[in-house]
Scaffold this motif. Structure first.
Motif, PDB file in Angstrom:
ATOM      1  N   GLY A 166       0.842  -1.197   0.000  1.00 10.18           N
ATOM      2  CA  GLY A 166       0.000   0.000   0.000  1.00 10.18           C
ATOM      3  C   GLY A 166       0.873   1.241   0.000  1.00 10.18           C
ATOM      4  N   THR A 167       0.342   2.331  -0.534  1.00 14.15           N
ATOM      5  CA  THR A 167       1.071   3.601  -0.581  1.00 14.15           C
ATOM      6  C   THR A 167       0.129   4.759  -0.282  1.00 14.15           C
ATOM      7  OG1 THR A 167       2.588   2.760  -2.276  1.00 14.15           O
ATOM      8  CG2 THR A 167       2.472   5.150  -1.994  1.00 14.15           C
ATOM      9  N   GLY A 168       0.485   5.528   0.723  1.00 14.87           N
ATOM     10  CA  GLY A 168      -0.222   6.772   0.989  1.00 14.87           C
ATOM     11  C   GLY A 168       0.638   7.921   0.494  1.00 14.87           C
ATOM     12  N   ARG A 169       0.140   8.683  -0.460  1.00 18.20           N
ATOM     13  CA  ARG A 169       0.948   9.726  -1.092  1.00 18.20           C
ATOM     14  C   ARG A 169       0.161  11.024  -1.164  1.00 18.20           C
ATOM     15  NH1 ARG A 169       4.255   8.948  -6.827  1.00 18.20           N
ATOM     16  NH2 ARG A 169       5.392  10.918  -6.756  1.00 18.20           N
ATOM     17  N   LEU A 170       0.705  12.059  -0.569  1.00 22.10           N
ATOM     18  CA  LEU A 170      -0.003  13.334  -0.508  1.00 22.10           C
ATOM     19  C   LEU A 170      -0.169  13.995  -1.864  1.00 22.10           C
ATOM     20  CD1 LEU A 170       1.444  15.039   2.692  1.00 22.10           C
ATOM     21  CD2 LEU A 170      -0.968  14.652   2.192  1.00 22.10           C
ATOM     22  N   VAL A 171       0.875  13.980  -2.671  1.00 21.79           N
ATOM     23  CA  VAL A 171       0.878  14.782  -3.893  1.00 21.79           C
ATOM     24  C   VAL A 171       1.299  13.958  -5.104  1.00 21.79           C
ATOM     25  CG1 VAL A 171       1.845  16.810  -5.055  1.00 21.79           C
ATOM     26  CG2 VAL A 171       1.438  16.868  -2.589  1.00 21.79           C
ATOM     27  N   GLU A 172       0.515  14.047  -6.148  1.00 19.09           N
ATOM     28  CA  GLU A 172       0.886  13.566  -7.475  1.00 19.09           C
ATOM     29  C   GLU A 172       0.519  14.668  -8.458  1.00 19.09           C
ATOM     30  OE1 GLU A 172       0.235   8.741  -7.213  1.00 19.09           O
ATOM     31  OE2 GLU A 172      -1.372  10.007  -7.994  1.00 19.09           O
ATOM     32  N   THR A 173       1.277  14.807  -9.526  1.00 13.82           N
ATOM     33  CA  THR A 173       0.963  15.862 -10.492  1.00 13.82           C
ATOM     34  C   THR A 173       1.350  15.451 -11.899  1.00 13.82           C
ATOM     35  OG1 THR A 173       1.342  18.179 -11.102  1.00 13.82           O
ATOM     36  CG2 THR A 173       3.170  17.006 -10.079  1.00 13.82           C
ATOM     37  N   SER A 174       0.621  15.981 -12.851  1.00  7.59           N
ATOM     38  CA  SER A 174       0.923  15.752 -14.263  1.00  7.59           C
ATOM     39  C   SER A 174       1.926  16.764 -14.787  1.00  7.59           C
ATOM     40  CB  SER A 174      -0.367  15.873 -15.089  1.00  7.59           C
ATOM     41  OG  SER A 174      -0.852  17.212 -15.051  1.00  7.59           O
ATOM     42  N   LEU A 175       2.343  17.670 -13.911  1.00  8.36           N
ATOM     43  CA  LEU A 175       3.231  18.752 -14.334  1.00  8.36           C
ATOM     44  C   LEU A 175       4.500  18.197 -14.958  1.00  8.36           C
ATOM     45  CD1 LEU A 175       3.389  21.879 -14.208  1.00  8.36           C
ATOM     46  CD2 LEU A 175       4.735  21.606 -12.135  1.00  8.36           C
ATOM     47  N   LEU A 176       4.790  18.637 -16.167  1.00 12.87           N
ATOM     48  CA  LEU A 176       5.970  18.160 -16.872  1.00 12.87           C
ATOM     49  C   LEU A 176       7.174  19.038 -16.570  1.00 12.87           C
ATOM     50  CD1 LEU A 176       4.348  17.399 -20.351  1.00 12.87           C
ATOM     51  CD2 LEU A 176       4.730  15.823 -18.459  1.00 12.87           C
ATOM     52  N   GLY A 177       8.344  18.561 -16.924  1.00 11.05           N
ATOM     53  CA  GLY A 177       9.555  19.363 -16.767  1.00 11.05           C
ATOM     54  C   GLY A 177      10.127  19.353 -15.374  1.00 11.05           C
ATOM     55  N   THR A 178       9.645  18.468 -14.517  1.00 10.54           N
ATOM     56  CA  THR A 178      10.218  18.374 -13.173  1.00 10.54           C
ATOM     57  C   THR A 178      10.185  16.930 -12.707  1.00 10.54           C
ATOM     58  OG1 THR A 178      10.047  19.107 -10.878  1.00 10.54           O
ATOM     59  CG2 THR A 178       7.993  18.832 -12.074  1.00 10.54           C
ATOM     60  N   ASN A 179      11.197  16.507 -11.989  1.00  7.23           N
ATOM     61  CA  ASN A 179      11.200  15.176 -11.384  1.00  7.23           C
ATOM     62  C   ASN A 179      11.360  15.291  -9.871  1.00  7.23           C
ATOM     63  OD1 ASN A 179      13.751  16.162 -11.628  1.00  7.23           O
ATOM     64  ND2 ASN A 179      14.651  14.351 -12.596  1.00  7.23           N
ATOM     65  N   VAL A 180      10.886  16.413  -9.333  1.00  7.00           N
ATOM     66  CA  VAL A 180      10.955  16.636  -7.886  1.00  7.00           C
ATOM     67  C   VAL A 180      10.216  15.534  -7.144  1.00  7.00           C
ATOM     68  CG1 VAL A 180      10.163  18.147  -6.025  1.00  7.00           C
ATOM     69  CG2 VAL A 180      11.241  19.125  -8.042  1.00  7.00           C
ATOM     70  N   LEU A 181       9.052  15.150  -7.640  1.00  2.10           N
ATOM     71  CA  LEU A 181       8.244  14.169  -6.933  1.00  2.10           C
ATOM     72  C   LEU A 181       8.918  12.810  -6.861  1.00  2.10           C
ATOM     73  CD1 LEU A 181       4.665  15.026  -8.223  1.00  2.10           C
ATOM     74  CD2 LEU A 181       5.831  15.854  -6.195  1.00  2.10           C
ATOM     75  N   ASP A 182       9.783  12.510  -7.808  1.00  5.69           N
ATOM     76  CA  ASP A 182      10.483  11.229  -7.785  1.00  5.69           C
ATOM     77  C   ASP A 182      11.811  11.307  -7.035  1.00  5.69           C
ATOM     78  OD1 ASP A 182       8.552   9.824  -9.206  1.00  5.69           O
ATOM     79  OD2 ASP A 182       9.327  10.558 -11.113  1.00  5.69           O
ATOM     80  N   ASN A 183      12.426  12.477  -7.036  1.00  6.32           N
ATOM     81  CA  ASN A 183      13.736  12.612  -6.397  1.00  6.32           C
ATOM     82  C   ASN A 183      13.638  12.737  -4.880  1.00  6.32           C
ATOM     83  OD1 ASN A 183      15.031  12.436  -8.833  1.00  6.32           O
ATOM     84  ND2 ASN A 183      15.244  14.635  -9.120  1.00  6.32           N
ATOM     85  N   ALA A 184      12.601  13.394  -4.394  1.00  6.59           N
ATOM     86  CA  ALA A 184      12.424  13.535  -2.943  1.00  6.59           C
ATOM     87  C   ALA A 184      11.723  12.283  -2.420  1.00  6.59           C
ATOM     88  CB  ALA A 184      11.602  14.779  -2.623  1.00  6.59           C
ATOM     89  N   VAL A 185      12.416  11.522  -1.595  1.00  2.07           N
ATOM     90  CA  VAL A 185      11.886  10.247  -1.122  1.00  2.07           C
ATOM     91  C   VAL A 185      10.537  10.421  -0.445  1.00  2.07           C
ATOM     92  CG1 VAL A 185      12.278   8.337   0.475  1.00  2.07           C
ATOM     93  CG2 VAL A 185      14.171   9.227  -0.892  1.00  2.07           C
ATOM     94  N   ALA A 186      10.409  11.440   0.389  1.00  5.58           N
ATOM     95  CA  ALA A 186       9.163  11.639   1.127  1.00  5.58           C
ATOM     96  C   ALA A 186       7.986  11.900   0.195  1.00  5.58           C
ATOM     97  CB  ALA A 186       9.316  12.799   2.108  1.00  5.58           C
ATOM     98  N   LEU A 187       8.262  12.477  -0.983  1.00  7.45           N
ATOM     99  CA  LEU A 187       7.179  12.778  -1.909  1.00  7.45           C
ATOM    100  C   LEU A 187       6.721  11.553  -2.686  1.00  7.45           C
ATOM    101  CD1 LEU A 187       8.258  16.281  -3.241  1.00  7.45           C
ATOM    102  CD2 LEU A 187       6.396  15.725  -1.677  1.00  7.45           C
ATOM    103  N   ARG A 188       7.478  10.454  -2.585  1.00 10.79           N
ATOM    104  CA  ARG A 188       7.018   9.210  -3.196  1.00 10.79           C
ATOM    105  C   ARG A 188       5.942   8.551  -2.346  1.00 10.79           C
ATOM    106  NH1 ARG A 188      13.020   6.694  -4.181  1.00 10.79           N
ATOM    107  NH2 ARG A 188      13.924   8.501  -5.268  1.00 10.79           N
ATOM    108  N   GLY A 189       5.786   9.062  -1.142  1.00  9.61           N
ATOM    109  CA  GLY A 189       4.740   8.572  -0.260  1.00  9.61           C
ATOM    110  C   GLY A 189       5.225   7.556   0.740  1.00  9.61           C
ATOM    111  N   ALA A 190       4.311   7.136   1.603  1.00  6.92           N
ATOM    112  CA  ALA A 190       4.589   6.073   2.570  1.00  6.92           C
ATOM    113  C   ALA A 190       4.314   4.758   1.867  1.00  6.92           C
ATOM    114  CB  ALA A 190       3.693   6.241   3.791  1.00  6.92           C
TER     115      ALA A 190
END
Length: 433
Positions: free
Chosen positions: A44-68
């Motif tokens: 299971g994964t609880g994840r606060l933020v997902e976005t379709s925004l292109l041109g950034t990989n912040v959500l994948d690089n920050a471990v906490a943003l990948r969710g629990a």
């Protein structure tokens, strides 16, 4: 079987025995091979933020943003993950922008307070996930404590605040949510369910479409209210701020349902704002007019205040002469232009549910789209995903040592069985001779 049995039946017995021995040995190998390639017991994964925004990989690089992310590989113990946002994750979110628009933080359109991410993957093949306002965790997944984080400073006692548009644009909307959260569950039998909470919601609407109408309504109301208050009415102008205040009940009423939970999954709440604004203006204007008329009638019933009552009723009639045509045309002056402006500006879909091709299930509390149909950016807030869970089928039944042992048994078994078969064939031949 004994040597007195027929040759053909003896061959059947030997064939069956040999096949059984090979099957037993093979059984030690095949499940192990399958287990290594099988899916996990539960996840299971609880994840606060997902976005379709292109041109950034912040959500994948920050471990906490990948969710629990809780993954149970082998049923050796329930796996629980409580993953709050850390400083780097918060900084990454604050750095996200869609064009010139900052998405998160005090200078962004999205602010989140006291929110968390949590997941649990259990040995029995069940799993659960949660994200959003930590105050909702006990009710949604029965967890008493989830570590909170904040992104920006939302309005007091709110878990989320959004602001799109502005007072100088055709429309501006601010949404304050007391609780925004989602959870997903997969039971041991594979049943997947989702829940979301969106409560204590307040909507503030302004912009030039609204101010244009209020510019006609407010002067007439102010004159009437001023006169009525000289006789102790105690009235106030509900539109003195130039903004329209709405509740979640106002929106669901415009939608024709009793509760937000009665709306179909994926409903855009903002689509009901134009009609809710029109309904609010009509109801609040009529409330002032009715209160002034009732006071005027009461004053006229007393000989000592009759003159004041007559004057107040004349003021009511004057105000109506200005305001009623505005109310009659509100569909053209408010509903249509607000609808057009909001369609181009933003969407706010609630209770978004999806099932992945791999069998996973995701519950999202809110999807905020910017631009027509989310073309500028789409942001999912409060996401919970469970599955695919293989349950006990994913538990390895043979490790490398077992595989080697099983392989040895197959080799030895084959030699022994071959020897037995040769001896019996020789013995049968001698008897027949």
């Amino acid at each position: 079987m004994t040597t007195r049995s027929s040759t053909s039946s003896g061959r059947v017995w030997r064939t069956t025995r040999t096949a059984g021995a090979v099957a037993v040995a093979a059984a030690l190998l095949i499940p192990a091979t399958s287990a290594q390639a099988a899916a996990v017991v539960s996840q299971g994964t609880g994840r606060l933020v997902e976005t379709s925004l292109l041109g950034t990989n912040v959500l994948d690089n920050a471990v906490a943003l990948r969710g629990a992310q809780a993954v149970n590989q082998d049923a050796s113990g329930d796996v629980t993950v409580d993953q709050p946002l850390d400083a780097s994750a918060i900084a990454g979110l604050i750095g996200l922008s869609a064009g010139s628009t900052n998405l998160f933080g005090d200078n962004g359109i999205i602010q989140l307070g006291a929110v968390g991410q949590y997941a649990q993957a259990r040995d029995d093949g069940s799993s659960s996930a949660f994200s959003g306002a930590v105050s909702a965790a006990p009710g949604l997944i029965g967890v008493g404590s989830v570590t909170p984080s904040s992104v920006g400073s939302p309005s007091a006692n709110q878990s989320a605040t959004f602001r799109v548009g502005s007072s100088s644009a055709p429309v501006g909307v601010q949404v304050d949510l007391g609780v925004l959260a989602a959870s997903a569950q997969q039971a041991a039998d594979g049943t997947q369910t989702g829940q979301y909470v969106l409560s204590d919601a307040g909507f503030v609407v302004d912009g030039t479409v609204v101010s244009g109408v209020l510019a006609v309504v407010n002067p007439a109301l102010n004159t009437l209210i001023s006169l009525a208050n000289t006789s102790g009415a105690g009235l106030t102008n509900p539109f003195s701020s130039g903004k329209i205040q709405l509740t979640l009940d106002d929106l669901t009423s415009a939608a024709g349902v009793a509760s937000v939970n009665d709306l179909p999954a994926g409903t855009d709440l903002l689509s009901y704002v134009p009609q809710a604004v029109a309904n609010k203006i009509i109801s609040q204007v009529n409330g002032v007019l009715d209160a002034a008329s009732a006071l005027a009638a009461n004053l006229r019933s007393n000989i000592f205040t009759a003159a004041a009552g007559i004057a107040l009723q004349a003021a009511v009639d004057t105000a109506k002469a200005t305001i009623v045509p505005v109310l009659n045309g509100i569909s053209n002056t408010i509903v249509t232009p607000l609808s057009n402006a909001l369609t181009q500006l933003a969407q706010m879909q609630v209770n978004v549910q999806s099932t992945g091709s791999d069998g996973s299930f995701t519950q999202t509390a809110l999807r905020l789209g910017l631009g027509p149909s989310g073309s500028l950016a789409s942001v999912n807030l409060a996401n919970a995903t469970v599955g695919p869970n293989a349950g006990q089928l994913a538990v390895p039944v043979a490790g490398p040592e077992s595989l080697a042992l099983a392989g040895g048994f197959v080799g030895v078994g084959a030699i022994v069985l071959a020897g037995l078969a040769l001896r019996r064939r020789t013995r049968v031949a001698s008897i027949q001779g």
